[in-house]
Design a protein around this motif. Structure first.
Motif: not given
Ligand code: NAD
Length: 296
Positions: A11-13, A32-33, A37, A65-67, A75, A94, A119, A122, A244
């Motif tokens: 995802g985003n990270m 990724d699901l 993406i 790197m999951l939610p 996983v 996180t 991490v 951002g 969160k």
């Molecule tokens: P996101 O929602 O963009 O990405 C998470 C990805 O995980 C999604 O693409 C989703 O489809 C995938 N996913 C979920 N379940 C899955 C599974 N069973 N198998 C495969 N893929 C699966 O979230 P993000 O922003 O990338 O954040 C990820 C983690 O990093 C979170 O824990 C967040 O708190 C942490 N984080 C985010 C930031 C930020 O600025 N976005 C900064 C630091 C830490």
């Protein structure tokens, strides 16, 4: 040396982090699901896998790197069935400390080395490869994982044993949530007293009130041109993610008995902000709610 790496959660990270592993010369297979993406990751040189099992086949290292904790545990339960004991497992999400420790136990049950390595920095830091990693696990595992983390980040800190990386992450973000509210309150009070934003910034940013929330991420437009306040509070770091992390800190405070009254108050304030439908905005936009008082 090129290492076969599986990256789960793009995802985003995860997307930009996997892209940096590719840039460092590793063979990265991703899953990724979301098909959309996965396609975007392919454009960055990641080989798309159609299942978790396919992604981890032949991988020496697996990064997740999951939610949330529940996703990581689901996983990891699958992946320990699919990988040999020689595989190194790294979770960068996180999540709560208890889930992180359970994930380490799952890995140990299979004989796999594991590290929790959340991490900060951002999406900008993920893209630029300048993330800070805070790692929990044994010293040997940390040394083994370090070259891969260095391909995605700039500062890699070994915080202690299993779960210590997550502990450091939630403590840091609790400071951030509290300090942002403190800085916003000071600007709101300054406005009420007829003080200009620039005057308060010039004094506090070079005095004992200085902190990252003020000096780097100033919540009013003007003094720090790169802060989200100058961009209609587009994230940056979304208020929902701050909430969160504040909740994770409160869960940890509850389970350990640590007193965190300001952390609890910060969680309440961000909870109210999210209830008002503001969760997708940058967390520094909390200043707008504080200006209006704290009505639910
Ligand atoms: P996101 O929602 O963009 O990405 C998470 C990805 O995980 C999604 O693409 C989703 O489809 C995938 N996913 C979920 N379940 C899955 C599974 N069973 N198998 C495969 N893929 C699966 O979230 P993000 O922003 O990338 O954040 C990820 C983690 O990093 C979170 O824990 C967040 O708190 C942490 N984080 C985010 C930031 C930020 O600025 N976005 C900064 C630091 C830490």
């Amino acid at each position: 040396m090129a290492t076969p790496i599986a990256f789960i959660g793009l995802g985003n990270m995860g997307g930009p982090m996997a892209a940096n592993l590719v840039k460092a010369g590793h063979q990265v297979r991703g899953f990724d699901l979301s098909a959309e993406i996965l396609k975007a990751a392919e454009e960055n040189g990641v080989t798309a896998a159609s299942s978790l099992a396919e992604a981890v086949e032949g991988a020496d290292v697996v990064v997740t790197m999951l939610p949330k904790g529940e996703h990581v545990l689901a996983v990891w339960r699958e992946l320990v069935k699919a990988v040999p004991a020689s595989t190194l497992l790294i979770d960068c999400s996180t999540i709560d400390v208890d889930s992180a420790r359970q994930a380490h136990e799952l890995a140990a049950g299979k004989g796999c080395a594991s590290l929790d390595a959340p991490v900060s920095g951002g999406t900008g830091g993920a893209a630029a490869g300048t993330l800070t990693f805070m790692a929990g696990g044994s010293g040997d595992v940390f040394e083994r994982a370090k070259p891969y983390l260095e391909a995605m980040g700039r500062k890699i800190v070994h915080c202690g044993g299993n779960g210590a990386g997550q502990a450091a992450k939630i403590c840091n973000n609790m400071i951030l949530g509290i300090s942002m509210i403190g800085v916003c309150e000071a600007f709101v009070l300054g406005e009420a007293l007829g003080l200009s934003h620039q005057a308060l910034f010039d004094v506090a940013s070079t005095s004992s009130g200085q902190c990252w929330s003020l000096n780097t991420y100033c919540p009013v437009p003007g003094p720090v041109p790169t802060s989200p306040a100058n961009n209609e509070y587009r994230p940056g770091f979304a208020a929902a993610l701050m909430l969160k992390d504040l909740k994770l800190a409160q869960d940890a405070a509850l389970s350990t008995g640590a007193a965190t009254p300001l952390g609890a108050e910060a969680a309440q304030i961000y909870g109210l902000f999210e209830k008002q439908g503001q969760g997708a905005r940058d967390f520094s936009a909390i200043i707008e709610m504080l200006r209006g008082g704290l009505q639910a």
